[in-house]
Motif scaffolding. Structure first.
Motif, PDB file in Angstrom:
ATOM      1  N   THR A  58     -17.997  13.926 -22.276  1.00  0.00           N
ATOM      2  CA  THR A  58     -18.437  14.780 -23.211  1.00  0.00           C
ATOM      3  C   THR A  58     -18.049  14.113 -24.660  1.00  0.00           C
ATOM      4  O   THR A  58     -17.006  13.790 -24.788  1.00  0.00           O
ATOM      5  CB  THR A  58     -18.250  16.428 -23.217  1.00  0.00           C
ATOM      6  OG1 THR A  58     -18.525  16.969 -24.201  1.00  0.00           O
ATOM      7  CG2 THR A  58     -16.705  16.477 -23.100  1.00  0.00           C
ATOM      8  N   TRP A  59     -18.995  14.161 -25.687  1.00  0.00           N
ATOM      9  CA  TRP A  59     -18.792  13.457 -26.775  1.00  0.00           C
ATOM     10  C   TRP A  59     -19.678  13.894 -27.821  1.00  0.00           C
ATOM     11  O   TRP A  59     -21.007  14.074 -27.890  1.00  0.00           O
ATOM     12  CB  TRP A  59     -18.969  11.901 -26.413  1.00  0.00           C
ATOM     13  CG  TRP A  59     -18.515  11.145 -27.666  1.00  0.00           C
ATOM     14  CD1 TRP A  59     -17.763  11.517 -28.722  1.00  0.00           C
ATOM     15  CD2 TRP A  59     -18.829   9.547 -27.693  1.00  0.00           C
ATOM     16  NE1 TRP A  59     -17.551  10.428 -29.517  1.00  0.00           N
ATOM     17  CE2 TRP A  59     -17.945   9.296 -28.974  1.00  0.00           C
ATOM     18  CE3 TRP A  59     -19.283   8.685 -27.065  1.00  0.00           C
ATOM     19  CZ2 TRP A  59     -17.705   7.918 -29.310  1.00  0.00           C
ATOM     20  CZ3 TRP A  59     -19.178   7.433 -27.278  1.00  0.00           C
ATOM     21  CH2 TRP A  59     -18.474   7.033 -28.484  1.00  0.00           C
ATOM     22  N   ASN A  60     -18.885  14.420 -29.018  1.00  0.00           N
ATOM     23  CA  ASN A  60     -19.639  14.951 -30.289  1.00  0.00           C
ATOM     24  C   ASN A  60     -19.737  13.437 -31.045  1.00  0.00           C
ATOM     25  O   ASN A  60     -18.636  12.985 -31.627  1.00  0.00           O
ATOM     26  CB  ASN A  60     -18.968  15.713 -31.017  1.00  0.00           C
ATOM     27  CG  ASN A  60     -19.673  16.155 -32.217  1.00  0.00           C
ATOM     28  OD1 ASN A  60     -20.208  15.627 -33.042  1.00  0.00           O
ATOM     29  ND2 ASN A  60     -19.535  17.554 -32.518  1.00  0.00           N
ATOM     30  N   GLN A  90     -23.124  15.676 -28.382  1.00  0.00           N
ATOM     31  CA  GLN A  90     -23.373  16.800 -29.169  1.00  0.00           C
ATOM     32  C   GLN A  90     -23.519  16.073 -30.640  1.00  0.00           C
ATOM     33  O   GLN A  90     -23.262  14.753 -30.773  1.00  0.00           O
ATOM     34  CB  GLN A  90     -22.514  17.700 -29.432  1.00  0.00           C
ATOM     35  CG  GLN A  90     -22.100  18.629 -27.987  1.00  0.00           C
ATOM     36  CD  GLN A  90     -21.000  17.596 -27.116  1.00  0.00           C
ATOM     37  OE1 GLN A  90     -20.036  16.919 -27.685  1.00  0.00           O
ATOM     38  NE2 GLN A  90     -21.145  17.629 -25.990  1.00  0.00           N
ATOM     39  N   HIS A 186     -22.581  23.353 -27.522  1.00  0.00           N
ATOM     40  CA  HIS A 186     -21.943  23.167 -28.852  1.00  0.00           C
ATOM     41  C   HIS A 186     -21.835  24.436 -29.383  1.00  0.00           C
ATOM     42  O   HIS A 186     -22.859  25.103 -29.967  1.00  0.00           O
ATOM     43  CB  HIS A 186     -22.646  22.226 -29.553  1.00  0.00           C
ATOM     44  CG  HIS A 186     -22.062  21.687 -30.911  1.00  0.00           C
ATOM     45  ND1 HIS A 186     -22.974  21.050 -31.856  1.00  0.00           N
ATOM     46  CD2 HIS A 186     -20.760  21.917 -31.379  1.00  0.00           C
ATOM     47  CE1 HIS A 186     -21.806  20.734 -32.814  1.00  0.00           C
ATOM     48  NE2 HIS A 186     -20.702  21.143 -32.567  1.00  0.00           N
ATOM     49  N   ASP A 229     -18.649  20.137 -27.181  1.00  0.00           N
ATOM     50  CA  ASP A 229     -17.813  20.562 -28.006  1.00  0.00           C
ATOM     51  C   ASP A 229     -17.885  22.002 -28.283  1.00  0.00           C
ATOM     52  O   ASP A 229     -18.646  22.692 -28.818  1.00  0.00           O
ATOM     53  CB  ASP A 229     -18.404  19.830 -29.418  1.00  0.00           C
ATOM     54  CG  ASP A 229     -17.706  20.069 -30.664  1.00  0.00           C
ATOM     55  OD1 ASP A 229     -16.613  20.871 -30.549  1.00  0.00           O
ATOM     56  OD2 ASP A 229     -18.158  19.875 -31.764  1.00  0.00           O
ATOM     57  N   THR A 283      -8.810  15.742 -29.619  1.00  0.00           N
ATOM     58  CA  THR A 283      -9.998  14.569 -29.940  1.00  0.00           C
ATOM     59  C   THR A 283     -10.759  14.885 -31.269  1.00  0.00           C
ATOM     60  O   THR A 283     -11.686  14.352 -31.430  1.00  0.00           O
ATOM     61  CB  THR A 283     -10.896  14.910 -28.690  1.00  0.00           C
ATOM     62  OG1 THR A 283     -11.459  16.253 -28.408  1.00  0.00           O
ATOM     63  CG2 THR A 283     -10.361  14.483 -27.481  1.00  0.00           C
ATOM     64  N   TYR A 284     -10.019  15.941 -31.937  1.00  0.00           N
ATOM     65  CA  TYR A 284     -10.599  16.201 -33.291  1.00  0.00           C
ATOM     66  C   TYR A 284      -9.531  16.575 -34.179  1.00  0.00           C
ATOM     67  O   TYR A 284      -8.588  17.177 -33.778  1.00  0.00           O
ATOM     68  CB  TYR A 284     -11.605  17.408 -33.103  1.00  0.00           C
ATOM     69  CG  TYR A 284     -12.341  17.860 -34.187  1.00  0.00           C
ATOM     70  CD1 TYR A 284     -13.432  17.344 -34.899  1.00  0.00           C
ATOM     71  CD2 TYR A 284     -11.611  18.941 -34.936  1.00  0.00           C
ATOM     72  CE1 TYR A 284     -13.814  17.840 -35.906  1.00  0.00           C
ATOM     73  CE2 TYR A 284     -12.276  19.618 -36.099  1.00  0.00           C
ATOM     74  CZ  TYR A 284     -13.657  18.987 -36.526  1.00  0.00           C
ATOM     75  OH  TYR A 284     -13.870  19.255 -37.712  1.00  0.00           O
ATOM     76  N   THR A 305     -10.995  20.265 -29.156  1.00  0.00           N
ATOM     77  CA  THR A 305     -12.481  20.874 -29.346  1.00  0.00           C
ATOM     78  C   THR A 305     -13.202  20.587 -28.171  1.00  0.00           C
ATOM     79  O   THR A 305     -14.344  21.301 -27.864  1.00  0.00           O
ATOM     80  CB  THR A 305     -13.194  20.443 -30.743  1.00  0.00           C
ATOM     81  OG1 THR A 305     -13.239  19.156 -30.575  1.00  0.00           O
ATOM     82  CG2 THR A 305     -12.205  21.024 -31.969  1.00  0.00           C
ATOM     83  N   ASP A 306     -13.161  19.490 -27.587  1.00  0.00           N
ATOM     84  CA  ASP A 306     -14.037  18.575 -26.434  1.00  0.00           C
ATOM     85  C   ASP A 306     -13.480  19.015 -24.900  1.00  0.00           C
ATOM     86  O   ASP A 306     -12.381  18.407 -24.861  1.00  0.00           O
ATOM     87  CB  ASP A 306     -13.999  17.126 -26.742  1.00  0.00           C
ATOM     88  CG  ASP A 306     -14.620  17.184 -28.210  1.00  0.00           C
ATOM     89  OD1 ASP A 306     -15.696  17.391 -28.626  1.00  0.00           O
ATOM     90  OD2 ASP A 306     -13.529  16.868 -29.082  1.00  0.00           O
ATOM     91  N   SER A 354      -8.771  11.648 -22.639  1.00  0.00           N
ATOM     92  CA  SER A 354      -9.693  11.266 -24.098  1.00  0.00           C
ATOM     93  C   SER A 354      -9.550   9.744 -23.915  1.00  0.00           C
ATOM     94  O   SER A 354      -9.028   9.054 -23.427  1.00  0.00           O
ATOM     95  CB  SER A 354      -8.980  11.777 -25.229  1.00  0.00           C
ATOM     96  OG  SER A 354      -7.489  11.425 -25.385  1.00  0.00           O
ATOM     97  N   HIS A 363     -14.962  12.745 -33.519  1.00  0.00           N
ATOM     98  CA  HIS A 363     -14.250  13.070 -32.251  1.00  0.00           C
ATOM     99  C   HIS A 363     -14.371  11.817 -31.351  1.00  0.00           C
ATOM    100  O   HIS A 363     -14.830  10.981 -31.488  1.00  0.00           O
ATOM    101  CB  HIS A 363     -15.378  14.025 -31.540  1.00  0.00           C
ATOM    102  CG  HIS A 363     -15.476  15.294 -32.257  1.00  0.00           C
ATOM    103  ND1 HIS A 363     -15.163  16.625 -31.685  1.00  0.00           N
ATOM    104  CD2 HIS A 363     -16.201  15.957 -33.620  1.00  0.00           C
ATOM    105  CE1 HIS A 363     -15.502  17.559 -32.482  1.00  0.00           C
ATOM    106  NE2 HIS A 363     -16.178  17.160 -33.551  1.00  0.00           N
TER     107      HIS A 363
END
Length: 513
Positions: A58-60, A90, A186, A229, A283-284, A305-306, A354, A363
């Motif tokens: 998963t990755w924004n 996202q 998201h 996210d 991660t954020y 957040t992720d 991460s 992110h």
């Protein structure tokens, strides 16, 4: 092929009193937030069955284009190959000019992933796009005929003013008979909106439906993955304390104030989902192209957040569970005990981390690797395929297919000719309609005609795939076979004139090899 891009909202179908219900739910959550404590735990078990390795990301991506090299993200250097890749993104760039091109061509992220995975014999089985949300699933070629009943859908959220790129996209499928659902979300941003995030998630799981009597809703599926996210933050702790814990890798000191972990103590739906320990750096939020947390004047507090969570459908035999909203009996089914015992399915998380080396976004991507242990409910493809005789553009060809089990065939079924190493179901060289082009039927096989005009003159290593329109998937693939170069074209010196767009696909691959 990538799912709906400019679709209308699903909220028009929701009653006003339903919206009031979710608003009341939000206030109830907010009133309980201060009393919640940390929650965790990972249950595992052992039994005999087949192992399947699932690699999730998963990755924004914050509207950035993909990096040149994604091999580290996909763990190409691992000694164990993944059986399935599930990639949830996202904030994929969704400007109008980019969207216009993606109606015809794959978006840059899909293209890069397919290009990286196809040479390793992975095929994109499904994808769905809703503005900035993108979900893609890739399978090893050997599993392709056993991934069936594929459906994808989406839900926009905006109950509290968050509209546009927030919501959830999901893909459900049957893996050797076990129903899995992957939900990429998201959710609402900012520290103060933890309650909205839970309500949005509940709204998505309640209203998102599939065309199935048995597995109509997300939570009806045997195994559900919820990831994306999710935007849950670390509350109460000050910025200096959070950064000090991160510098010293004392991540566990932050868990008790992680909003998602806190909410799992109170919210029944969240309690049904498992998550591995957060033993990795939040991660954020990072300065783009650096490993430095937000240095702007806002100095946003780092957060996890992720996330990647999962829910294995309960085996319980009781049916009078209290509804998670407190409004009455629980309507969702549980798996019959005898079915759960006969076709066992277990999950073990092998990695949750991460990926700090990527810095194109604010992110960092998160990877989860799982081992699925399952007993296959079916082990035979629905269709056997083979090319008959030699194939070239000099003579009309025929192929044979044999149904090995009953399946819902119809007039929209087709058989595609693919190059070895094809990227997706739509990446065929040519295709023939099964019913329209039948030549003969005997006890063992059905013969289908293929015009020589549809066969590439350059030839190449190819294979056949039977696409079932009802099941929305390929249900049988042939062994690779050689399509020979056209002798007529070579002898007459017409190679250049005769090469068309279909031949270019194979010709390009031959040049690369």
């Amino acid at each position: 092929m990538g799912g709906p891009i400019d679709a209308s909202s699903k909220y028009s179908n929701v009653e006003a009193n339903s919206m009031a219900h979710y608003e009341n739910k939000r206030h109830m959550i907010e009133s309980d937030m201060s009393s919640m404590e940390q929650n965790g735990g990972l249950q595992r078990g052992d039994y005999e069955g087949d192992n399947f390795r699932l690699h999730m990301v998963t990755w924004n991506v914050a509207t950035a284009d993909p990096p040149d090299d994604i091999s580290s993200l996909l763990h190409f250097d691992s000694s164990e190959d993944a059986d399935l890749y599930v990639i949830g993104l996202q904030e994929v760039y969704s400007g109008p000019l980019r969207f216009m091109s993606e109606v015809v061509f794959d978006d840059p992220w899909s293209y890069v992933l397919m290009t990286a995975l196809a040479p390793r014999q992975y095929v994109k089985v499904s994808s769905i796009r809703m503005q900035g949300l993108l979900l893609l699933i890739f399978s090893k070629l050997e599993h392709l005929p056993f991934i069936r009943d594929i459906q994808a859908t989406y839900t926009r959220t905006g109950i509290f003013g968050y509209w546009g790129n927030k919501g959830g996209v999901s893909i459900r499928l049957s893996l050797y008979g076990h129903m899995l659902c992957f939900l990429n979300c998201h959710l609402a941003a900012h520290m103060k909106h933890a309650a909205e995030r839970v309500v949005e998630f509940e709204y998505i799981t309640d209203t998102q439906t599939f065309n199935s009597e048995k597995d109509e809703r997300i939570l009806d599926h045997r195994l559900v993955f919820w990831f994306g996210d999710l935007n849950f933050r670390i509350q109460d702790h000050g910025l200096h304390f959070v950064r000090t814990c991160i510098s010293n890798q004392n991540y566990s000191l932050l868990w008790s104030k992680d909003q998602l972990i806190m909410l799992k103590q109170k919210e029944k739906l969240l309690q049904e989902f498992e998550e591995g320990p957060l033993d990795f750096q939040p991660t954020y939020k990072f300065d783009v192209n650096t490993d430095t947390y937000d240095s702007s004047s806002k100095k946003r507090k780092p957060a996890w957040t992720d996330r990647i969570l999962w829910r294995l459908r309960p085996k319980a035999s009781h049916t009078d569970k209290q509804d998670r909203y407190g409004d009455g009996p629980d309507a969702k089914d549980v798996m019959p005990l005898e079915e759960a015992e006969e076709y066992l399915l277990e999950i073990r998380q092998d990695l949750y981390t991460s990926n700090m080396e990527y810095s194109i976004s604010d992110h960092k991507p998160v990877t989860g690797i799982f081992t699925l242990k399952l007993k296959k409910i079916y082990t035979t493809p629905l269709v056997h395929l083979q090319a008959e005789g030699e194939w070239s553009a000099d003579i009309d060809a025929t192929l044979l297919y044999s149904p090995l089990q009953p399946f819902p065939s119809n007039t929209w079924d087709w058989i595609g000719l693919y190059k070895v190493g094809f990227t997706s179901v739509s990446d065929y060289i040519t295709y023939t309609w099964v019913k329209d082009d039948e030549v003969s039927i005997d006890e063992d096989a059905i013969k289908v005609y293929v015009s020589k005009e549809e066969i590439p003159v350059r030839g190449g290593e190819c294979m056949l795939g039977y696409y079932c329109n009802t099941l929305q998937c390929i249900i049988g693939v042939s062994e690779p076979f050689r399509v020979h170069e056209s002798k007529v074209v070579i002898e007459e010196g017409l190679m250049h004139e005769k090469i068309n767009s279909l031949d270019q696909i194979v010709a390009t691959e031959n040049i690369r090899n």
